[in-house]
Write a protein that holds these residues in place. Structure first.
Motif, PDB file in Angstrom:
ATOM      1  N   VAL A  69     -63.964  21.573 -34.520  1.00  0.00           N
ATOM      2  CA  VAL A  69     -62.540  21.354 -34.231  1.00  0.00           C
ATOM      3  C   VAL A  69     -62.398  21.294 -32.725  1.00  0.00           C
ATOM      4  O   VAL A  69     -62.791  22.219 -32.003  1.00  0.00           O
ATOM      5  N   ARG A  70     -61.846  20.201 -32.239  1.00  0.00           N
ATOM      6  CA  ARG A  70     -61.642  19.975 -30.810  1.00  0.00           C
ATOM      7  C   ARG A  70     -60.151  19.929 -30.526  1.00  0.00           C
ATOM      8  O   ARG A  70     -59.378  19.451 -31.351  1.00  0.00           O
ATOM      9  N   GLU A  71     -59.754  20.426 -29.376  1.00  0.00           N
ATOM     10  CA  GLU A  71     -58.353  20.385 -28.959  1.00  0.00           C
ATOM     11  C   GLU A  71     -58.236  19.455 -27.761  1.00  0.00           C
ATOM     12  O   GLU A  71     -58.895  19.660 -26.745  1.00  0.00           O
ATOM     13  N   VAL A  72     -57.408  18.433 -27.922  1.00  0.00           N
ATOM     14  CA  VAL A  72     -57.148  17.492 -26.841  1.00  0.00           C
ATOM     15  C   VAL A  72     -55.755  17.811 -26.310  1.00  0.00           C
ATOM     16  O   VAL A  72     -54.780  17.818 -27.063  1.00  0.00           O
ATOM     17  N   GLN A  73     -55.671  18.095 -25.019  1.00  0.00           N
ATOM     18  CA  GLN A  73     -54.391  18.403 -24.382  1.00  0.00           C
ATOM     19  C   GLN A  73     -53.967  17.189 -23.570  1.00  0.00           C
ATOM     20  O   GLN A  73     -54.760  16.651 -22.800  1.00  0.00           O
ATOM     21  N   LEU A  74     -52.701  16.770 -23.786  1.00  0.00           N
ATOM     22  CA  LEU A  74     -52.188  15.577 -23.111  1.00  0.00           C
ATOM     23  C   LEU A  74     -50.858  15.880 -22.445  1.00  0.00           C
ATOM     24  O   LEU A  74     -50.026  16.609 -22.998  1.00  0.00           O
ATOM     25  N   ASN A  75     -50.646  15.301 -21.278  1.00  0.00           N
ATOM     26  CA  ASN A  75     -49.373  15.416 -20.584  1.00  0.00           C
ATOM     27  C   ASN A  75     -48.313  14.707 -21.424  1.00  0.00           C
ATOM     28  O   ASN A  75     -48.468  13.524 -21.754  1.00  0.00           O
ATOM     29  N   ALA A  76     -47.255  15.400 -21.797  1.00  0.00           N
ATOM     30  CA  ALA A  76     -46.232  14.837 -22.690  1.00  0.00           C
ATOM     31  C   ALA A  76     -45.436  13.710 -22.034  1.00  0.00           C
ATOM     32  O   ALA A  76     -44.957  12.813 -22.724  1.00  0.00           O
ATOM     33  N   ARG A  77     -45.315  13.702 -20.730  1.00  0.00           N
ATOM     34  CA  ARG A  77     -44.525  12.673 -20.039  1.00  0.00           C
ATOM     35  C   ARG A  77     -45.318  11.396 -19.754  1.00  0.00           C
ATOM     36  O   ARG A  77     -44.755  10.323 -19.686  1.00  0.00           O
ATOM     37  N   THR A  78     -46.650  11.553 -19.580  1.00  0.00           N
ATOM     38  CA  THR A  78     -47.465  10.388 -19.220  1.00  0.00           C
ATOM     39  C   THR A  78     -48.427   9.953 -20.312  1.00  0.00           C
ATOM     40  O   THR A  78     -48.880   8.808 -20.320  1.00  0.00           O
ATOM     41  N   GLY A  79     -48.793  10.870 -21.190  1.00  0.00           N
ATOM     42  CA  GLY A  79     -49.789  10.576 -22.222  1.00  0.00           C
ATOM     43  C   GLY A  79     -51.213  10.742 -21.737  1.00  0.00           C
ATOM     44  O   GLY A  79     -52.164  10.534 -22.496  1.00  0.00           O
ATOM     45  N   ALA A  80     -51.398  11.098 -20.490  1.00  0.00           N
ATOM     46  CA  ALA A  80     -52.745  11.269 -19.932  1.00  0.00           C
ATOM     47  C   ALA A  80     -53.413  12.501 -20.512  1.00  0.00           C
ATOM     48  O   ALA A  80     -52.776  13.540 -20.702  1.00  0.00           O
ATOM     49  N   VAL A  81     -54.723  12.396 -20.777  1.00  0.00           N
ATOM     50  CA  VAL A  81     -55.498  13.538 -21.273  1.00  0.00           C
ATOM     51  C   VAL A  81     -55.675  14.524 -20.121  1.00  0.00           C
ATOM     52  O   VAL A  81     -56.126  14.156 -19.031  1.00  0.00           O
TER      53      VAL A  81
END
Length: 120
Positions: free
Chosen positions: A102-114
């Protein structure tokens, strides 16, 4: 006899005063804030801020967030959360990869950048 009464009175009075002080917040219907109520208040404020930002269209749409996450980690999406950080809001997308991790990908909510990819 009078002497023992005075000693008893001196001992009893502070005890009664202490008891009144310790129950007085409950008697008036108020109590000191607890860590649990502080956490609940913080969570409510965070949820309100998220709803308002979504309403204003300030966040990248969820389908694009999911596409960006899966471009980084292929697999089955298990869970999506949005959280507030000191720098702004982020999506956390949990993905079950082909190798069973199980991997967690965190992304900036305003830009979509990882922002980060880590094992969960």
């Amino acid at each position: 006899m009078m002497h023992s009464f005075l000693i008893l009175r001196r001992i009893a009075l502070p005890a009664m005063t202490l008891a009144l002080i310790s129950i007085s917040p409950m008697a008036f219907g108020s109590s000191a804030p607890t860590a649990k109520s502080d956490k609940a208040d913080r969570k409510k404020r965070e949820q309100a801020a998220i709803r308002e930002a979504l309403r204003r269209g300030e966040f990248v749409p969820l389908p694009r967030i999911l596409a960006n996450a899966q471009a980084r980690v292929r697999g089955e999406i298990l869970k999506v959360e949005i959280e507030q950080e000191s720098w702004g809001f982020k999506y956390e997308v949990k993905i079950l990869s082909a190798n069973g991790r199980v991997r967690e990908v965190q992304l900036n909510a305003r830009t979509g950048a990882v922002v980060a990819v880590e094992d969960d």
